[in-house]
Design a protein around this motif. Structure first.
Motif: not given
Length: 203
Positions: A56, A60, A158, A162, A166-170, A188
């Protein structure tokens, strides 16, 4: 003194039937196993809690090698030219991941263009990294030319996003690199004018 009158040792357990002895031993063993299991579960939970807290805290975030890897990469520009990231190192760099199909991305591009125009004389750089089809990007830039350079990210872009956190790839996703090449800030989602003003004060 006859053997019958000798003091007798406490033999209450010996006096139990063999089945009762086995039951007592099994019960003691089970209790011991329960204690060890409880201790083991507690220790694992504690370790798990530490691991979760560590994850936490990292949030990420970018991998440790990500900035160095970024500066060693190159991308193709809209005209087919090769753009080396190493050539951008040494000055503040605002790296913006975007796509033509992303409304918030398209909405913030004019603001980024103004920021670039106002701060380029101070050494600031802005680079757009498009996660899109090259033909879409070229058509878009014909309709809305940008003063700052844009490169074609594709799938490699992409993966890069990451690795930079940008772990969610948004999209959109923006990274601010310091003059020493390290990551100074990340966001983000869509940037605001206040974001850019706050970031500009860091340099």
């Amino acid at each position: 003194m006859s053997p019958s009158h000798l003091p007798q040792a406490d033999s209450s357990s010996d006096s139990l039937p063999s089945s009762a002895k086995r039951s007592a031993v099994e019960a003691a063993g089970a209790a011991s196993r329960r204690r060890w299991i409880t201790l083991g579960v507690g220790a694992l939970a504690a370790l798990g809690g530490v691991g979760l807290a560590s994850w936490r805290m990292q949030g990420g975030g970018a991998t440790q090698a990500a900035p160095q890897n970024f500066w060693q990469t190159s991308f193709e520009g809209p005209a087919g030219e090769t753009v080396q990231m190493a050539a951008l190192r040494g000055r503040p760099l605002l790296l913006n991941f975007w796509a033509t199909w992303c409304p918030p991305c398209v909405e913030e591009l004019p603001m980024l263009n103004r920021f670039y125009g106002e701060h380029r004389a101070k050494g600031w750089q802005v680079l757009g990294l498009a996660i899109d089809q090259p033909s879409n990007v070229r058509k878009f830039l014909q309709r809305l030319p940008l003063d700052f350079p844009t490169v074609l990210g594709g799938l490699a872009g992409t993966d890069l996003a990451r690795s930079l956190g940008n772990q969610k790839g948004g999209l959109p996703f923006t990274v601010l690199f310091d003059t020493d090449g390290s990551i100074l800030k990340r966001k983000m989602g869509q940037l605001t004018t206040q974001d850019l003003q706050d970031w500009a004060r860091l340099m």
